[in-house]
Design a protein around this motif. Structure first.
Motif, short mmCIF file in Angstrom:
data_model
loop_
_atom_site.label_atom_id
_atom_site.label_comp_id
_atom_site.label_asym_id
_atom_site.label_seq_id
_atom_site.Cartn_x
_atom_site.Cartn_y
_atom_site.Cartn_z
N LEU A 284 0.83 -1.21 0.00
CA LEU A 284 0.00 0.00 0.00
C LEU A 284 0.86 1.25 0.00
O LEU A 284 0.49 2.27 -0.62
CB LEU A 284 -0.94 -0.01 1.20
N GLU A 285 1.99 1.19 0.70
CA GLU A 285 2.91 2.33 0.68
C GLU A 285 3.46 2.56 -0.72
O GLU A 285 3.67 3.71 -1.14
CB GLU A 285 4.05 2.10 1.67
N GLU A 286 3.69 1.48 -1.46
CA GLU A 286 4.13 1.61 -2.86
C GLU A 286 3.05 2.33 -3.67
O GLU A 286 3.36 3.23 -4.47
CB GLU A 286 4.39 0.23 -3.47
N LEU A 287 1.79 1.91 -3.48
CA LEU A 287 0.70 2.55 -4.21
C LEU A 287 0.57 4.02 -3.83
O LEU A 287 0.37 4.88 -4.71
CB LEU A 287 -0.62 1.82 -3.93
N GLN A 293 3.70 10.59 -6.18
CA GLN A 293 4.61 10.98 -7.27
C GLN A 293 3.82 11.54 -8.45
O GLN A 293 4.22 12.56 -9.05
CB GLN A 293 5.43 9.76 -7.71
N LYS A 294 2.70 10.89 -8.76
CA LYS A 294 1.89 11.36 -9.88
C LYS A 294 1.26 12.71 -9.57
O LYS A 294 1.22 13.60 -10.43
CB LYS A 294 0.80 10.32 -10.18
N VAL A 295 0.76 12.88 -8.33
CA VAL A 295 0.16 14.16 -7.94
C VAL A 295 1.20 15.26 -7.97
O VAL A 295 0.93 16.39 -8.42
CB VAL A 295 -0.48 14.04 -6.53
N GLU A 296 2.40 14.94 -7.49
CA GLU A 296 3.47 15.94 -7.50
C GLU A 296 3.80 16.36 -8.93
O GLU A 296 3.98 17.55 -9.22
CB GLU A 296 4.70 15.35 -6.82
N HIS A 297 3.87 15.38 -9.84
CA HIS A 297 4.14 15.69 -11.25
C HIS A 297 3.01 16.52 -11.85
O HIS A 297 3.26 17.50 -12.57
CB HIS A 297 4.30 14.38 -12.03
N SER A 342 -6.01 18.44 -15.61
CA SER A 342 -4.99 18.20 -14.59
C SER A 342 -5.59 18.30 -13.20
O SER A 342 -5.28 17.48 -12.31
CB SER A 342 -3.84 19.21 -14.75
N GLN A 343 -6.43 19.31 -12.99
CA GLN A 343 -7.07 19.46 -11.68
C GLN A 343 -7.97 18.25 -11.37
O GLN A 343 -7.99 17.76 -10.23
CB GLN A 343 -7.89 20.75 -11.65
N GLU A 344 -8.72 17.77 -12.38
CA GLU A 344 -9.58 16.61 -12.18
C GLU A 344 -8.74 15.36 -11.88
O GLU A 344 -9.10 14.55 -11.02
CB GLU A 344 -10.42 16.36 -13.43
N THR A 345 -7.62 15.23 -12.60
CA THR A 345 -6.74 14.07 -12.37
C THR A 345 -6.17 14.12 -10.96
O THR A 345 -6.07 13.09 -10.28
CB THR A 345 -5.61 14.04 -13.41
N ILE A 346 -5.78 15.31 -10.53
CA ILE A 346 -5.26 15.45 -9.16
C ILE A 346 -6.33 15.05 -8.15
O ILE A 346 -6.05 14.33 -7.18
CB ILE A 346 -4.77 16.89 -8.91
N ARG A 347 -7.56 15.53 -8.37
CA ARG A 347 -8.65 15.16 -7.45
C ARG A 347 -8.87 13.65 -7.44
O ARG A 347 -9.09 13.04 -6.39
CB ARG A 347 -9.94 15.88 -7.86
N ARG A 352 -8.07 8.47 -4.87
CA ARG A 352 -7.44 7.14 -4.93
C ARG A 352 -6.55 6.93 -3.71
O ARG A 352 -6.54 5.87 -3.10
CB ARG A 352 -6.63 7.02 -6.22
N GLY A 353 -5.81 7.97 -3.35
CA GLY A 353 -4.96 7.89 -2.17
C GLY A 353 -5.76 7.66 -0.89
O GLY A 353 -5.35 6.90 -0.02
N LYS A 354 -6.91 8.34 -0.81
CA LYS A 354 -7.76 8.15 0.37
C LYS A 354 -8.27 6.71 0.45
O LYS A 354 -8.32 6.11 1.53
CB LYS A 354 -8.95 9.12 0.32
N LYS A 355 -8.64 6.16 -0.72
CA LYS A 355 -9.11 4.78 -0.75
C LYS A 355 -8.01 3.81 -0.34
O LYS A 355 -8.26 2.82 0.36
CB LYS A 355 -9.63 4.43 -2.15
N ILE A 356 -6.80 4.10 -0.79
CA ILE A 356 -5.67 3.24 -0.41
C ILE A 356 -5.43 3.32 1.09
O ILE A 356 -5.16 2.30 1.75
CB ILE A 356 -4.40 3.64 -1.19
N ASN A 357 -5.59 4.52 1.63
CA ASN A 357 -5.36 4.70 3.07
C ASN A 357 -6.36 3.91 3.91
O ASN A 357 -6.02 3.41 4.98
CB ASN A 357 -5.44 6.19 3.44
#
Length: 712
Positions: A284-287, A293-297, A342-347, A352-357
């Motif tokens: 999960l940490e990898e995900l 990384q993707k959000v930062e990019h 880009s804003q939609e992808t970030i959201r 996705r990050g919240k779901k992983i958490n």
């Protein structure tokens, strides 16, 4: 003739054979052609039936039959239960148990016969399950209506169910009926037990020297499993034994999966190095790392795009050429659309990050739910230790069962090795993959399952799992010895079992004794019974077969205050210690002196011990002095021979006080012919046998009487 052959074979306990066959005849006679209890026959038996009661177990059986008859005659509900019993049962395995018991394909009538046989047949301990056998023996005799309801429910539902602290505890009917008499050594071919020949269904070939019944059946039977069960069915009810071992699993009940061996062995706590919890967290940490990384990019790209739009708008504000204005506006629109995407992808990535958490908690909840559907820790009556002088009391243990997510017990398998453990874990994760995918929209779920499956196949993971299990038993449970994730030897807890079985909110009321010698134990028991309230002691006066659950440091059994000789002690007005000195020890001593051995008997004893170096002696006292200087083993053998020799003279040289649970044995006090002190022995009929290892159980843990809830 059959009984004579049974005795000569030395395989089955005669009393158990007799009682079992009587139970079968009674059940066949009491159930009519429709599979219902024949009330007229029941009343006839109640008024006229008189069974032989030449031994303790036969006396118990005779009294128990009256209790069972009274139950069905007085209870319309019990008769209705038998009437309601019908095929199919909860699973095919139970139908097989009934078929092996009655030797017929189960129909409506056979179901009722088998259920009544289970209720009538004496429940005796056949393996180290005393913590379950002893309390259930009390239930069977004193509360037959409870046992009948339990048997009915487990036949129709396939499991025992209890609610503890608002949570359900469910254990399946045992898929094993124990070793029974199959561990006994075979006698000469001419003395094969008739029940063994009947189980094989053909002429039995000779047995090999020293071969036990189990190995013999495996060698000669076409279907060893069926032959074994049919043989065991001659001395015990298979349905009752399967129920007993299911109840034994209640002694190690756990309402929370986190208390299981399996939780620790799998390492589901992420803090445990090398466990599955750590692997899941790392995945999960990898995900999360990929998401970050993707959000930062995207955020970097977003900042660039925003600046580009600002620059274009600045240029646009200064432009005066229509074509250039049109082109700049087009570029701004493209950039604005890119900015929006880009804003939609970030959201989306943040979501996705919240779901992983939160996925970790979801996965743990699902594993806590699914693992008990595929695995269960149950009592294994065939996991027998090589240690123990009493075959029926050799320690057994608990084993991990793989259920394949199915309800049919005949399809379940027990796990016996690390290879099987690894294989079943891998099969489990593959089986639940689609359930997890459907329950969560986490991407790459298949990859996680693949990693988990690969992990549980690694030798290092299995080694770590074994080490974690041993550490858990040593630290939390303070149990040493052999402990694996799939099996662990354990005597079970009497308190846990009766608390769960009887649905007790509080711990059972008990009375503890710390006797230093067998003499002290006898005095403690007499004193307790004398001080007990009259409504309780009057029940033992009226019915000597009633018992109280009692534990030694190593065994659970039934204290029987109503046994004739013991009852004389607590009904006496004499001081307890004076009574033991004069009426017990004094009478034993008197029996030795007033019934001297004959010259022929002394000669026979001299010949028996000649190989141990006994000189030719002419007096018993001289023999006793010689024996007192020999090894503990020689002293024990000498005492056994002397006491049984005196017993053949019909002398009262022992004081029975409890039911051992072993075959038809009683616990009894005897006076050692060497030390002239009381010792704790066991008694089967007229035969007295020492229990050498028990002499060390005094001055250890307490001996306990459980007063509630079994005595009310």
């Amino acid at each position: 003739m059959v009984c004579k052959q049974t005795i000569e074979a030395g395989i089955c306990d005669l009393d158990q054979v007799v009682c079992m066959r009587r139970a079968k005849l009674l059940a066949e006679g009491l159930i009519d052609g429709k599979g219902e209890f024949d009330l007229e026959t029941g009343r006839h038996y109640q008024n006229t039936l008189k069974l032989p009661d030449s031994t303790y177990l036969q006396t118990w059986f005779s009294a128990h039959v009256k209790n069972v008859l009274a139950l069905f005659i007085e209870s319309p509900h019990a008769r209705l239960r038998l009437k309601q019993l019908s095929l199919p049962l909860s699973n095919r395995y139970i139908e097989s148990l009934i078929e092996w018991t009655v030797n017929k394909k189960p129909e409506k009538r056979e179901l009722s016969v088998a259920l009544l046989m289970a209720l009538l047949s004496p429940l005796r301990q056949s393996v180290g399950s005393c913590f379950a056998t002893a309390p259930l023996m009390i239930v069977q005799y004193e509360q037959p209506y409870v046992l009948f309801e339990e048997l009915y429910n487990i036949v129709t539902r396939g499991s025992l169910r209890r609610i503890i602290d608002g949570k359900e505890v469910r254990v399946p009917l045992s898929i094993k009926t124990g070793p029974g008499d199959t561990l006994h050594l075979m006698g000469p071919y001419s003395h094969l037990d008739p029940s063994l020949i009947e189980a094989l269904g053909k002429k039995a070939p000779p047995a090999l020297p020293g071969e036990n019944v189990k190995r013999y059946i495996s060698r000669v039977a076409e279907n060893p499993l069926v032959a074994e069960e049919k043989f065991k069915g001659q001395t015990q009810s298979l349905l009752l034994k399967a129920y007993e071992f299911a109840a034994a699993s209640l002694s190690d009940w756990k309402t929370e999966f986190s208390q299981w061996n399996m939780y620790t062995s799998l390492g589901l706590d992420p803090k445990q190095e090398g466990g599955l919890g750590e692997l899941i967290v790392q995945f999960l940490e990898e995900l999360i790392g990929e998401v970050n990384q993707k959000v930062e990019h995207l955020q970097d790209d977003l900042a660039i795009t925003e600046q580009q739009i600002i620059d274009l708008e600045t240029i646009l504000s200064n432009a005066d050429d229509p074509d250039r204005i049109r082109r700049l506006r087009g570029e701004i629109q493209v950039k604005a659309h890119h900015l929006y995407l880009s804003q939609e992808t970030i959201r989306e990535e943040v979501e996705r990050g919240k779901k992983i958490n939160v996925f970790y908690n979801f996965l743990m909840d699902e594993l806590m739910r699914l693992i008990p559907e595929y695995f269960q820790e149950v009592f294994d009556p065939e996991m027998i230790s090589d240690q123990g002088e009493v075959l029926q009391d050799r320690p057994a243990g608990f084993r991990l069962l793989y259920k394949y997510g199915r309800r049919e017990p005949s399809l379940w398998t027990m796990i016996y090795s690390k290879e099987e453990y690894s294989e079943k874990l891998a099969a489990f994760f593959q089986a639940i993959e689609m359930m997890l995918i459907q329950g969560s929209d986490l991407e790459r779920m298949g990859e996680l399952i693949e990693r988990l499956t690969h992990k549980v196949k690694e030798d290092r993971f299995i080694e770590k799992a074994i080490l974690r299990t041993k550490e858990m038993h040593l630290k939390s449970l303070r149990e040493g010895g052999e402990r694996t994730p799939w099996a662990y030897e354990s005597g079970g807890s009497v308190e846990d079992l009766i608390s769960c079985y009887f649905r007790m909110v509080n711990r059972p009321k008990k009375y503890e004794m710390r006797p230093k010698t067998p003499h002290d134990l006898l005095c403690h028991l007499l004193e307790w019974t004398k001080d007990a309230p009259y409504p309780l002691t009057s029940r033992f006066d009226a019915d000597p077969m009633r018992g109280i659950l009692m534990t030694s440091p190593v065994h659970a059994f039934l204290f029987k205050p109503g046994l004739k000789q013991f009852r004389k002690g607590w009904n006496s007005n004499t001081n307890t210690y004076t009574y033991v000195r004069d009426e017990v020890e004094g009478k034993f001593e008197e029996a030795y002196h007033q019934n001297p051995l004959t010259a022929e008997e002394i000669t026979q004893i001299s010949q028996l011990f000649a190989s141990f170096g006994m000189p030719r002696l002419s007096h018993f006292e001289a023999m006793r002095d010689w024996a007192s200087e020999q090894s503990f083993q020689v002293q024990t053998l000498f005492s056994e021979i002397i006491l049984n020799l005196f017993k053949t003279k019909s002398l009262e040289i022992d004081l029975p006080f409890g039911d051992t649970n072993w075959q038809s044995d009683l616990f009894t006090f005897v006076m050692s012919p060497i030390s002239r002190k009381l010792e704790l022995w066991r008694k089967n009929g007229l035969r007295l046998q020492p229990i050498p290892s028990w002499q060390g159980h005094f001055q250890e843990k307490p001996w306990t009487l459980f007063i509630e809830p079994l005595v009310t």
